[in-house]
Design a protein around this motif. Structure first.
Motif, PDB file in Angstrom:
ATOM      1  N   GLN A  73     -11.947  -5.875 -25.448  1.00 26.08           N
ATOM      2  CA  GLN A  73     -11.480  -6.573 -27.106  1.00 26.08           C
ATOM      3  C   GLN A  73     -12.159  -7.660 -27.655  1.00 26.08           C
ATOM      4  OE1 GLN A  73      -8.096  -6.681 -27.944  1.00 26.08           O
ATOM      5  NE2 GLN A  73      -7.382  -4.667 -26.635  1.00 26.08           N
ATOM      6  N   MET A  74     -13.041  -7.606 -26.337  1.00 27.40           N
ATOM      7  CA  MET A  74     -13.926  -9.028 -26.827  1.00 27.40           C
ATOM      8  C   MET A  74     -14.939  -8.319 -27.629  1.00 27.40           C
ATOM      9  SD  MET A  74     -14.078 -11.883 -27.104  1.00 27.40           S
ATOM     10  CE  MET A  74     -13.860 -13.068 -25.849  1.00 27.40           C
ATOM     11  N   TYR A  75     -15.680  -7.080 -27.145  1.00 21.91           N
ATOM     12  CA  TYR A  75     -17.005  -6.611 -28.361  1.00 21.91           C
ATOM     13  C   TYR A  75     -17.109  -4.921 -27.944  1.00 21.91           C
ATOM     14  CZ  TYR A  75     -18.615 -10.467 -25.247  1.00 21.91           C
ATOM     15  OH  TYR A  75     -18.728 -11.741 -23.864  1.00 21.91           O
ATOM     16  N   GLU A  76     -15.895  -4.504 -27.672  1.00 24.64           N
ATOM     17  CA  GLU A  76     -16.857  -3.162 -28.298  1.00 24.64           C
ATOM     18  C   GLU A  76     -15.404  -3.038 -29.438  1.00 24.64           C
ATOM     19  OE1 GLU A  76     -15.888  -0.830 -24.635  1.00 24.64           O
ATOM     20  OE2 GLU A  76     -17.029  -1.448 -23.681  1.00 24.64           O
ATOM     21  N   ASP A  77     -16.154  -2.282 -30.324  1.00 25.70           N
ATOM     22  CA  ASP A  77     -14.567  -1.245 -31.341  1.00 25.70           C
ATOM     23  C   ASP A  77     -13.477  -1.066 -30.788  1.00 25.70           C
ATOM     24  OD1 ASP A  77     -16.690  -2.197 -33.748  1.00 25.70           O
ATOM     25  OD2 ASP A  77     -18.146  -0.517 -33.039  1.00 25.70           O
ATOM     26  N   CYS A  78     -12.449  -0.710 -31.238  1.00 24.29           N
ATOM     27  CA  CYS A  78     -11.255   0.052 -30.516  1.00 24.29           C
ATOM     28  C   CYS A  78     -10.533   0.461 -32.028  1.00 24.29           C
ATOM     29  CB  CYS A  78     -10.937  -1.051 -30.159  1.00 24.29           C
ATOM     30  SG  CYS A  78      -9.796  -2.155 -30.965  1.00 24.29           S
ATOM     31  N   ALA A  79      -9.723   1.338 -31.823  1.00 28.80           N
ATOM     32  CA  ALA A  79      -8.825   1.557 -32.630  1.00 28.80           C
ATOM     33  C   ALA A  79      -8.481   1.098 -33.785  1.00 28.80           C
ATOM     34  CB  ALA A  79      -7.456   2.904 -32.310  1.00 28.80           C
ATOM     35  N   TYR A  80      -8.186  -0.699 -33.348  1.00 31.87           N
ATOM     36  CA  TYR A  80      -8.060  -1.650 -34.953  1.00 31.87           C
ATOM     37  C   TYR A  80      -8.773  -2.742 -35.119  1.00 31.87           C
ATOM     38  CZ  TYR A  80      -3.554   0.871 -33.671  1.00 31.87           C
ATOM     39  OH  TYR A  80      -2.473   1.624 -33.715  1.00 31.87           O
ATOM     40  N   HIS A  81     -10.052  -2.856 -34.154  1.00 29.22           N
ATOM     41  CA  HIS A  81     -10.937  -3.498 -34.474  1.00 29.22           C
ATOM     42  C   HIS A  81     -12.289  -3.766 -34.312  1.00 29.22           C
ATOM     43  CE1 HIS A  81     -10.668  -6.205 -30.412  1.00 29.22           C
ATOM     44  NE2 HIS A  81      -8.928  -5.974 -30.559  1.00 29.22           N
ATOM     45  N   PRO A  82     -13.446  -4.428 -34.455  1.00 36.37           N
ATOM     46  CA  PRO A  82     -14.554  -4.610 -33.864  1.00 36.37           C
ATOM     47  C   PRO A  82     -14.722  -4.802 -32.690  1.00 36.37           C
ATOM     48  CG  PRO A  82     -14.377  -5.459 -35.570  1.00 36.37           C
ATOM     49  CD  PRO A  82     -13.079  -4.695 -35.863  1.00 36.37           C
ATOM     50  N   GLY A  83     -14.153  -5.890 -31.983  1.00 31.55           N
ATOM     51  CA  GLY A  83     -14.035  -6.099 -30.690  1.00 31.55           C
ATOM     52  C   GLY A  83     -14.199  -8.559 -31.300  1.00 31.55           C
ATOM     53  N   PHE A  84     -12.988  -8.958 -30.540  1.00 33.90           N
ATOM     54  CA  PHE A  84     -13.128 -10.413 -30.945  1.00 33.90           C
ATOM     55  C   PHE A  84     -14.453 -10.903 -31.349  1.00 33.90           C
ATOM     56  CE2 PHE A  84      -9.324 -11.036 -28.019  1.00 33.90           C
ATOM     57  CZ  PHE A  84      -8.439  -9.641 -28.964  1.00 33.90           C
ATOM     58  N   LYS A  85     -15.335 -10.975 -30.791  1.00 34.39           N
ATOM     59  CA  LYS A  85     -16.702 -11.470 -30.745  1.00 34.39           C
ATOM     60  C   LYS A  85     -17.276 -11.011 -32.392  1.00 34.39           C
ATOM     61  CE  LYS A  85     -20.919 -12.602 -28.761  1.00 34.39           C
ATOM     62  NZ  LYS A  85     -21.946 -12.464 -30.248  1.00 34.39           N
ATOM     63  N   ASN A  86     -17.222  -9.551 -32.647  1.00 33.44           N
ATOM     64  CA  ASN A  86     -17.649  -9.644 -33.923  1.00 33.44           C
ATOM     65  C   ASN A  86     -17.153 -10.314 -34.556  1.00 33.44           C
ATOM     66  OD1 ASN A  86     -19.462  -7.447 -32.155  1.00 33.44           O
ATOM     67  ND2 ASN A  86     -18.120  -5.917 -32.664  1.00 33.44           N
ATOM     68  N   ILE A  87     -15.248  -9.984 -34.724  1.00 36.30           N
ATOM     69  CA  ILE A  87     -14.866 -10.784 -35.910  1.00 36.30           C
ATOM     70  C   ILE A  87     -15.571 -12.259 -36.061  1.00 36.30           C
ATOM     71  CG2 ILE A  87     -12.605 -11.363 -36.789  1.00 36.30           C
ATOM     72  CD1 ILE A  87     -11.949  -9.108 -35.218  1.00 36.30           C
ATOM     73  N   ILE A  88     -15.365 -13.179 -34.772  1.00 36.16           N
ATOM     74  CA  ILE A  88     -16.008 -14.194 -35.095  1.00 36.16           C
ATOM     75  C   ILE A  88     -17.248 -14.618 -35.627  1.00 36.16           C
ATOM     76  CG2 ILE A  88     -16.401 -15.771 -33.310  1.00 36.16           C
ATOM     77  CD1 ILE A  88     -14.484 -15.073 -31.524  1.00 36.16           C
ATOM     78  N   ASP A  89     -18.040 -13.496 -35.091  1.00 37.46           N
ATOM     79  CA  ASP A  89     -19.374 -13.640 -35.550  1.00 37.46           C
ATOM     80  C   ASP A  89     -19.744 -13.661 -37.051  1.00 37.46           C
ATOM     81  OD1 ASP A  89     -21.008 -14.395 -33.457  1.00 37.46           O
ATOM     82  OD2 ASP A  89     -21.144 -12.552 -32.625  1.00 37.46           O
ATOM     83  N   LYS A  90     -18.743 -12.730 -37.492  1.00 41.95           N
ATOM     84  CA  LYS A  90     -18.609 -11.899 -38.900  1.00 41.95           C
ATOM     85  C   LYS A  90     -18.443 -13.120 -40.040  1.00 41.95           C
ATOM     86  CE  LYS A  90     -16.096  -9.362 -42.237  1.00 41.95           C
ATOM     87  NZ  LYS A  90     -14.859  -8.520 -42.638  1.00 41.95           N
TER      88      LYS A  90
END
Length: 386
Positions: free
Chosen positions: A241-258
């Motif tokens: 959930q934190m770092y990897e792409d999944c079916a619904y989002h690219p990972g919490f950290k990636n969203i935060i960094d974006k």
């Protein structure tokens, strides 16, 4: 009445499920019933054992053979129920229907022992199938035998609005609350007026959809948001959930960094007792599930919504929950993949004046004592006298 509360796993001091089960047992006892708790766990010597309360009912030994035996050998439970004159069995599904469990409940029925099984989440196949690669045989066996198993129940207990589950009638109740274990919210008056603190408490899964809230924060600040809004996540977050792409989002950290909102999302990890309460009291608004639609569920009565209300906090969710959909302390968001509108939360809180103790009063009827008695009344209404 003598009741056996049957679960197919062990307990953890820090598990919300464990606390819920113990609260259900407490609720039954508060209604005057004699309740024994049967569960699976490990003895001090490492042996896999089945227990009733604190007494070992069956020692299966160690190793792979012991693990298999505990899934197929239920004779000890039947013998115990006959010996102790158990009248009613309340079982909690572990997605573990099998020919061995079916035979157990068939024998219970022939012995005149009434039984129900609680389905914690329904439908559950989409949640189960996400982990099928770990235990494919268990999923296949459950799907094959669920209808035959539940044929030997008096009913299925569900927190959904379903009237029929796997060919068996349902008893529809709500997830309950234990007022003794949940302290009333005491908002921290030292929080600056320009800050709004949000809290989400969960062992985070895809259906919590905290990515929607994080993306909403990002959009809020990208569009010039002036209020200082901070999201506190309390509970375990899997690296997937934190770092990897999944079916619904690219990972919490990636969203935060974006969005560059590293200081707006705080991961506390697992907290309990006073430490959890301290974070709650720092926050003014709570986050429920925002993605139950991801697992094919539209109607559900989650435990977390009830815990937030018992604390006396306003909160948001996206599913349908008839206990709260019309409550003035609840904000609903669409059951889709859009980022949560943070300004909508701010506007809601700007006009919110309800006190924690008044929110808490609205869930008096959801105490486990009341919910568990509803199950018994549905089974024994013609002759049960408590």
């Amino acid at each position: 009445m003598r009741i056996l509360f049957l679960v197919y796993h062990g307990f953890s001091d820090h598990s919300g499920i464990s606390k819920k089960i113990h609260s259900q047992v407490k609720g039954l006892r508060e209604n005057g019933h004699e309740v024994r708790l049967c569960y699976y766990g490990f003895a001090e010597n490492g042996h896999k054992c089945r227990y009733v309360d604190d007494t070992i009912l069956k020692d299966y030994g160690t190793g792979r053979i012991a693990a298999i035996r505990q899934r197929v050998d239920y004779k000890c439970i039947y013998d115990y129920c006959i010996r102790e004159k158990i009248e009613f069995i309340y079982a909690r599904s572990f997605m573990n229907a099998s020919p061995w469990l079916t035979n157990l409940f068939k024998k219970f029925q022939h012995a005149g022992i009434h039984a129900v099984t609680e389905i914690p989440t329904y439908p559950y196949d989409s949640e189960f199938s996400s982990h099928i690669w770990r235990q494919p045989f268990r999923f296949i066996v459950d799907k094959r035998f669920r209808h035959s198993l539940y044929r030997y129940m008096d009913a299925m207990v569900t927190f959904s609005d379903a009237k029929d589950i796997f060919g068996q009638r349902t008893i529809n109740i709500s997830n309950g609350v234990d007022f003794d274990s949940i302290p009333l919210h005491e908002p921290n008056i030292v929080v600056p007026n320009n800050q709004l603190h949000l809290i989400g408490v969960a062992e985070v899964h895809i259906w919590h959809a905290y990515d929607r809230l994080i993306a909403g924060l990002g959009e809020y600040y990208r569009n010039g948001g002036q209020r200082d809004v901070i999201f506190h996540i309390v509970g375990g977050v899997h690296p997937h959930q934190m770092y990897e792409d999944c079916a619904y989002h690219p990972g919490f950290k990636n969203i935060i960094d974006k969005y560059g909102i590293q200081d707006k999302v705080v991961f506390h990890g697992q907290l309990f007792g006073d430490k959890l309460t301290d974070v709650f009291n720092q926050c003014q608004f709570a986050i429920g599930s925002l993605g139950r639609h991801r697992s094919g569920i539209t109607v559900i009565k989650t435990l977390k919504n009830r815990e937030y209300a018992t604390r006396g906090m306003p909160f948001v969710y996206s599913e349908q929950d008839s206990d709260f959909d019309q409550q003035p302390y609840v904000l609903k968001v669409p059951a889709d993949e859009s980022p949560v509108d943070i300004q909508q939360i701010i506007d809601f809180m700007n006009h919110f004046t309800m006190k924690p103790e008044d929110i808490r009063k609205t869930v008096e009827h959801l105490k486990w004592k009341t919910q568990m008695q509803r199950v018994l009344d549905a089974i024994f209404c013609d002759f049960l006298v408590v």
